[in-house]
Design a protein around this motif. Structure first.
Motif, PDB file in Angstrom:
ATOM      1  N   GLU A 263      -5.133  -0.532  -8.864  1.00 14.72           N
ATOM      2  CA  GLU A 263      -5.295  -1.815  -9.546  1.00 14.72           C
ATOM      3  C   GLU A 263      -4.505  -1.835 -10.849  1.00 14.72           C
ATOM      4  O   GLU A 263      -3.818  -2.821 -11.158  1.00 14.72           O
ATOM      5  N   HIS A 264      -4.612  -0.761 -11.631  1.00 15.51           N
ATOM      6  CA  HIS A 264      -3.889  -0.696 -12.907  1.00 15.51           C
ATOM      7  C   HIS A 264      -2.379  -0.614 -12.692  1.00 15.51           C
ATOM      8  O   HIS A 264      -1.607  -1.218 -13.453  1.00 15.51           O
ATOM      9  N   LEU A 265      -1.957   0.128 -11.689  1.00 12.84           N
ATOM     10  CA  LEU A 265      -0.520   0.247 -11.428  1.00 12.84           C
ATOM     11  C   LEU A 265       0.093  -1.104 -11.091  1.00 12.84           C
ATOM     12  O   LEU A 265       1.154  -1.474 -11.625  1.00 12.84           O
ATOM     13  N   ILE A 266      -0.558  -1.844 -10.220  1.00 12.92           N
ATOM     14  CA  ILE A 266      -0.021  -3.149  -9.826  1.00 12.92           C
ATOM     15  C   ILE A 266      -0.107  -4.142 -10.983  1.00 12.92           C
ATOM     16  O   ILE A 266       0.827  -4.918 -11.223  1.00 12.92           O
ATOM     17  N   ALA A 267      -1.199  -4.094 -11.730  1.00 12.86           N
ATOM     18  CA  ALA A 267      -1.313  -4.988 -12.888  1.00 12.86           C
ATOM     19  C   ALA A 267      -0.219  -4.702 -13.905  1.00 12.86           C
ATOM     20  O   ALA A 267       0.391  -5.625 -14.464  1.00 12.86           O
ATOM     21  N   ARG A 268       0.058  -3.421 -14.123  1.00 16.05           N
ATOM     22  CA  ARG A 268       1.077  -3.058 -15.107  1.00 16.05           C
ATOM     23  C   ARG A 268       2.471  -3.483 -14.641  1.00 16.05           C
ATOM     24  O   ARG A 268       3.289  -3.960 -15.436  1.00 16.05           O
ATOM     25  N   ALA A 269       2.763  -3.312 -13.331  1.00 19.97           N
ATOM     26  CA  ALA A 269       4.052  -3.744 -12.806  1.00 19.97           C
ATOM     27  C   ALA A 269       4.218  -5.260 -12.955  1.00 19.97           C
ATOM     28  O   ALA A 269       5.309  -5.748 -13.283  1.00 19.97           O
ATOM     29  N   ASN A 270       3.151  -6.004 -12.748  1.00 12.58           N
ATOM     30  CA  ASN A 270       3.218  -7.459 -12.920  1.00 12.58           C
ATOM     31  C   ASN A 270       3.378  -7.842 -14.388  1.00 12.58           C
ATOM     32  O   ASN A 270       4.053  -8.827 -14.705  1.00 12.58           O
ATOM     33  N   GLU A 271       2.785  -7.069 -15.269  1.00 15.10           N
ATOM     34  CA  GLU A 271       2.977  -7.325 -16.701  1.00 15.10           C
ATOM     35  C   GLU A 271       4.434  -7.136 -17.106  1.00 15.10           C
ATOM     36  O   GLU A 271       4.913  -7.774 -18.049  1.00 15.10           O
ATOM     37  N   GLN A 272       5.144  -6.251 -16.376  1.00  9.06           N
ATOM     38  CA  GLN A 272       6.566  -6.018 -16.639  1.00  9.06           C
ATOM     39  C   GLN A 272       7.465  -7.019 -15.914  1.00  9.06           C
ATOM     40  O   GLN A 272       8.679  -6.836 -15.845  1.00  9.06           O
ATOM     41  N   GLY A 273       6.875  -8.065 -15.390  1.00  7.42           N
ATOM     42  CA  GLY A 273       7.642  -9.124 -14.742  1.00  7.42           C
ATOM     43  C   GLY A 273       7.441  -9.215 -13.252  1.00  7.42           C
ATOM     44  O   GLY A 273       7.800 -10.221 -12.632  1.00  7.42           O
ATOM     45  N   GLY A 274       6.915  -8.174 -12.627  1.00  6.71           N
ATOM     46  CA  GLY A 274       6.679  -8.187 -11.190  1.00  6.71           C
ATOM     47  C   GLY A 274       7.880  -8.672 -10.404  1.00  6.71           C
ATOM     48  O   GLY A 274       7.758  -9.592  -9.588  1.00  6.71           O
ATOM     49  N   PRO A 275       9.080  -8.066 -10.589  1.00  5.09           N
ATOM     50  CA  PRO A 275      10.285  -8.595  -9.959  1.00  5.09           C
ATOM     51  C   PRO A 275      10.352  -8.398  -8.451  1.00  5.09           C
ATOM     52  O   PRO A 275      11.228  -8.946  -7.791  1.00  5.09           O
ATOM     53  N   ASP A 276       9.424  -7.623  -7.882  1.00  2.00           N
ATOM     54  CA  ASP A 276       9.465  -7.347  -6.441  1.00  2.00           C
ATOM     55  C   ASP A 276       8.030  -7.205  -5.934  1.00  2.00           C
ATOM     56  O   ASP A 276       7.078  -7.136  -6.730  1.00  2.00           O
ATOM     57  N   ASN A 277       7.868  -7.158  -4.611  1.00  2.00           N
ATOM     58  CA  ASN A 277       6.569  -6.833  -4.038  1.00  2.00           C
ATOM     59  C   ASN A 277       6.166  -5.436  -4.492  1.00  2.00           C
ATOM     60  O   ASN A 277       7.027  -4.571  -4.686  1.00  2.00           O
ATOM     61  N   ILE A 278       4.868  -5.212  -4.634  1.00  2.00           N
ATOM     62  CA  ILE A 278       4.369  -3.951  -5.192  1.00  2.00           C
ATOM     63  C   ILE A 278       3.316  -3.381  -4.247  1.00  2.00           C
ATOM     64  O   ILE A 278       2.346  -4.052  -3.913  1.00  2.00           O
ATOM     65  N   THR A 279       3.512  -2.133  -3.835  1.00  2.00           N
ATOM     66  CA  THR A 279       2.561  -1.486  -2.922  1.00  2.00           C
ATOM     67  C   THR A 279       2.339  -0.048  -3.360  1.00  2.00           C
ATOM     68  O   THR A 279       3.292   0.636  -3.736  1.00  2.00           O
ATOM     69  N   ALA A 280       1.082   0.386  -3.313  1.00  2.00           N
ATOM     70  CA  ALA A 280       0.764   1.763  -3.697  1.00  2.00           C
ATOM     71  C   ALA A 280      -0.411   2.286  -2.886  1.00  2.00           C
ATOM     72  O   ALA A 280      -1.377   1.562  -2.626  1.00  2.00           O
ATOM     73  N   ILE A 281      -0.320   3.535  -2.493  1.00  2.00           N
ATOM     74  CA  ILE A 281      -1.438   4.297  -1.918  1.00  2.00           C
ATOM     75  C   ILE A 281      -1.666   5.502  -2.814  1.00  2.00           C
ATOM     76  O   ILE A 281      -0.724   6.224  -3.133  1.00  2.00           O
ATOM     77  N   VAL A 282      -2.894   5.711  -3.229  1.00  2.00           N
ATOM     78  CA  VAL A 282      -3.245   6.850  -4.077  1.00  2.00           C
ATOM     79  C   VAL A 282      -4.323   7.654  -3.362  1.00  2.00           C
ATOM     80  O   VAL A 282      -5.352   7.116  -2.957  1.00  2.00           O
TER      81      VAL A 282
END
Length: 336
Positions: free
Chosen positions: A312-331
């Protein structure tokens, strides 16, 4: 070593490629030569120092990768007598995908497979796959969905006792199926489907990773984050050659170009094996995350939070940086 003209340099590079096995050269000489041309042009602009760095990197890389390719061929002709099943770990898993701030649709896909059958889990392990449909390619979302589905199906149907071999073959199978559909696309042959793919299997006390493209796999251990997979892109080659820094790569005009993808004919699948211990965290992600967040910020978030909060934090942070692309993560956090 300095060569002022690109033609002699290319001839020398092709000569150096003879250290690889013939099958490897037949499949990838053209692709590697094209990447060399791009790197060489970049190096010449930096003068003698740039050329020195490039040739130094090439010689080191050739020596290491050619050895690996020859060993792959050797082990492919031999068969291990027994497979030792090591104790299973407890896995805390979280995954999430997000459209980002600028894309009209989400072309990322992901899957997690933890077999319910204890015998299958002990033998084949847990599988994680992330794929990123290529922007500008027709049906990139279809290609990425096919990748995660076909890799999962092919891996668990593969009878090989060698995890790395089964995983590599599963990715190759997905590539062949995507290529087959591309060949049937007679209406728009110039707009074939394509996707990246990074897949990981946690089995026993090891993680096995296979990747094509620039979607990544990381391992976090004792506060140290390390990328397991290897990006396949001209910019990544320049970084490894010392021609660009990581920060320069983030803003380079060719940063979104990749040199390998599923759906683009025969493709080389890189495979890696790492020991795993209690407390380790495995991260798989698309470049919508890794191209926006630096390794230090990614490490800090995953180290501070559990898997669910981390994604949740990783995707939120990427969107705060502009979210220029789709964002996917598995942890995935590993514990005894």
């Amino acid at each position: 070593m300095q060569i002022s003209s690109s033609r002699p340099a290319e001839r020398l590079y092709r000569l150096l490629l003879l250290v690889y096995p013939k099958a490897f050269r037949d499949a990838y000489c053209r692709e590697m030569t094209q990447t060399f041309r791009a790197c060489y042009r970049e190096a010449r602009q930096q003068g003698s120092w740039g050329l020195l760095c490039l040739w130094s990197f090439i010689l080191r890389d050739l020596a290491a990768s050619a050895f690996v390719e020859h060993m792959k061929r050797f082990f492919a002709t031999t068969r291990m007598e027994d497979s030792i099943l090591l104790p299973q770990f407890y896995l805390d898993i979280a995954q999430r995908t997000d459209i980002g701030r600028t894309r009209p649709s989400n072309e990322d896909n992901m899957t997690t497979v933890v077999p319910e059958d204890p015998q299958v889990l002990a033998k084949k392990g847990a599988l994680f796959v992330v794929s990123d449909g290529l922007g500008g390619h027709s049906a990139g979302d279809v290609a990425s969905e096919m990748a995660v589905r076909l890799v999962s199906e092919a891996y668990y149907q593969n009878e090989s006792a060698e995890i790395a071999t089964a995983l590599q073959q599963a990715v190759e199978y997905a590539n062949n199926e995507i290529c087959r559909l591309n060949e049937l696309n007679t209406q728009e042959p110039k707009h074939a489907m394509g996707t990246t793919c990074v897949a990981a299997v946690l089995q026993g006390a090891a993680v096995y990773v296979a990747n094509v493209g620039d979607s990544r796999a990381y391992l976090l251990r004792d506060g140290q984050l390390r990328q397991i997979s290897r990006d396949h892109s001209p910019v990544a080659d320049m970084v490894r050659a010392g021609l660009l820094t990581e920060e320069q790569a983030r803003t380079h005009e060719k940063r979104n170009m990749i040199s390998r993808s599923l759906g683009d004919g025969t493709v080389e699948v890189d495979t890696f094996t790492e020991a795993v211990q209690s407390g380790d965290t495995l991260i798989l992600c698309t470049d919508g995350l890794s191209a926006v967040l630096g390794d230090e910020e990614l490490r800090a978030i995953v180290e501070q939070y559990g898997p669910q909060e981390s994604v949740e934090h990783l995707i939120a942070r990427a969107n705060e940086q502009g979210g220029p692309d789709n964002i996917t993560a598995i942890v995935v956090r590993v514990s005894v």
